[in-house]
Scaffold this motif. Structure first.
Motif: not given
Lengths: 402, 402
Positions: A93-95, A99, A101-102, A202, A277, A280
């Motif tokens: 996930s992206c919260y 994930g 985006a990390s 990104y 994201d 995600s």
């Protein structure tokens, strides 16, 4: 309400696919006080987060409010003065949890699509590891809606001795073909967006694949509502005069009304692409699509055979994303596995969203089940109906057209 | 079978929006011999063409075969040895009649999105003008499925004195909100495809907006099938080993099966983008979405009040694109308008596609209705069922889950 909101590092994590990442971080929230036997894990849905309740956060990742604040809190159905409630953002996930985006610590760049494929099993193992960190060996209950309900089932399969009670809500042992198809189209909307760029979008210099993610979200919203609720909310009305088209259209479109339902979808999509994201979305829908309770077992019942606790299956008559029939099939499997199980059907035309927007009907059975199991006061069961030759979950209620 | 296949020029044509084009060409096919009172107009569905029957054409615009060859032909339900059968490609389409991809004689360039917005009313007036050219003042019947059924209704509204019998199949007085929403997402998939380029993508040097059109078509296929038929056809099976993903995917996708249902959608989309024009898809879906029988009248019944012929409404229990409830509501309006009407419900889980793939159940009532009206042998009616307190179209059959 006592709240913890933190991110823990779980170190190297091996995914079900066999790939590892050097450090899996999990963002979680926890409410109330752990007394040794009062832990309740809440599993979030596809685009949810750890922020399940309360108004203590300003950095809500774009969520307007906690996603189940009507159900979780002091004096509420999942009572944080009684239970120690934990909700963790799933890997992929992206919260706050690791994930796509990390940042990959090995490259200093976002993982992007180098992030390992994730499964509902991976979510479950990450939650198990988080609870170990928190000093919680045993759960009184695991509760979750939608794909969060699949996550609940995976707990009963993987860690049957660590859970007393499970509450899969608006969920199923597996997604049906129609919803697999819609999810597949949604992913294609993302991967055909030129800005997706193979997952590498990104950084400041690249635009996000907003159009594709917006389309995916709009398909989600269609799945979350029912024919009846869409008809009631929007009908064929034109949007108000202030409504502005946020998507490109051909000039001929101007001859026709910009409809309320379009305006709703466009507005929802616009909000969503700011907070979520796109990679995600690919990863998490794939985890949902791939989930199959019976995978690695002879049958659904076999997958549940080691679970000796009690189960409350909840479903909603107007839900076509996860139908009452699928819920009844799940309840049957639980009964076959000798699990004390009740299938509580809520008559609602709110579609799949009912588990979020019908707290008055979701809260009481959940509260009573957490306290007293299937014998709980507000808990009803379809099994009794069947014996009487009648059933709350008869197709007449579960129709898209109800 | 005697066949005419031609394109006629209707000269300047004024659309419902008030715009005109200098010359509207209509491609049509006609079968059999006109005897003065035996003309049957067949109206095609969204992406159909004039090529309704027969194997006489090699230039089928990419269609594998005539779209209703099981129903229309010598000795078939719409018997071309008895009736003079005409089918015309609608304005705005891309199968020979003038549409966005056609050359604008004033500029020498394709119209693109300068083509006027088209409505089901425009289709009807173009058909009326074509029939004038063909020397057919009066129709024995108008028959059509899906949006072609809306076209049928428009005949009863606009030219009630020119038609004896109408057969709207798998149709409704208007599209419901859920389908409006899905169509809106489909159009957004096209207009957010960068290759759409504001509708200006014609010519050798520009790519077609294939991705967007493919997504739109895939959403169409989801609407055309039912939950049950998708489950039966594809389940959750992986596609065969020879199946090749034709859409981009993230690398993580390889951990998961490429499913049969995805392969089906990808294959259908790939064929479709070769044969259909993206702007036409925008125009024709908008015509369908905008169609409302009651528009300009007090009610649906009021719109049908001037029609003094007979009507056979046909619907399919597994169809959620146009439901049996909508068909029953239409039949009620016809009855209120004192039209001799029957609503014949076919029990089928083939979804909306049933009107194409269930000829054994569609043919007999159509044949008998064309011959004898609602008194025809194979024609059934829901009105009788209701009086007995039972109904063929009870929601138990019309559920998505049947």
């Amino acid at each position: 309400m006592e709240v913890e909101h933190d991110t823990v590092s779980l170190g190297e994590f091996e995914f079900e696919c066999g790939e590892t990442i050097p450090d899996l971080e999990i963002e979680y929230e926890a409410y109330g006080e752990f007394t040794g036997d009062n832990a309740v894990l809440v599993c979030h849905a596809l685009t949810g987060s750890a922020h399940v309740a309360g108004t203590h956060r300003s950095d809500t990742g774009g969520q307007a409010r906690a996603w189940w604040d009507d159900i979780v809190g002091a004096g509420k159905a999942v009572d944080t003065t009684e239970y120690y409630v934990v909700c963790a953002n799933v890997p992929g996930s992206c919260y706050g949890s690791t994930g796509p985006a990390s940042e990959n610590p090995e490259t200093g760049e976002p993982y992007g699509t180098d992030f390992p494929p994730v499964t509902v099993g991976d979510w479950t193992e990450a939650q198990r590891a988080l609870l170990d960190e928190l000093g919680v060996p045993h759960l009184h209950a695991v509760v979750g809606g939608s794909v969060g309900g699949m996550n609940v089932l995976e707990w009963a399969t993987r860690h049957p001795d660590h859970v007393e009670r499970i509450v899969p809500i608006a969920a199923a042992a597996r997604l049906d073909t129609q919803c697999l198809a819609i999810d597949a189209v949604a992913r294609r909307a993302i991967t055909t967006d030129e800005d997706w760029n193979g997952g590498d979008y990104y950084g400041e210099d690249r635009p996000n694949p907003k159009d594709g993610l917006a389309l995916a979200r709009q398909l989600g919203h269609v799945m979350y509502l029912s024919k009846a609720s869409m008809e009631r909310k929007f009908g064929r009305r034109a949007a108000g005069r202030d409504a502005v088209r946020s998507f490109p259209a051909d000039p001929a479109a101007n001859f026709f009304p910009y409809r309320d339902v379009e305006s709703y979808l466009d507005y929802q999509a616009e909000k969503f692409v700011e907070r979520f994201d796109a990679n995600s979305y690919l990863y998490l829908t794939r985890a949902m699509d791939n989930y199959d309770l019976s995978s690695g077992f002879e049958s659904d019942a076999d997958a549940l055979a080691a679970f000796e606790g009690e189960a409350l299956v909840m479903s909603f008559t107007g839900d076509w994303h996860f139908t009452t029939q699928q819920a009844e099939s799940l309840a049957d499997s639980l009964r076959s596995a000798d699990v004390e199980a009740a299938h509580h059907v809520v008559d609602s035309d709110h579609g799949h969203d009912a588990f979020l927007v019908e707290p008055d009907h979701v809260g009481p059975p959940v509260a009573d089940f957490l306290e007293a199991g299937v014998a709980g006061n507000a808990v009803t069961d379809t099994a009794g109906d069947e014996e009487e030759g009648e059933s709350d979950f008869a197709p007449v209620h579960t129709s898209l057209f109800s």
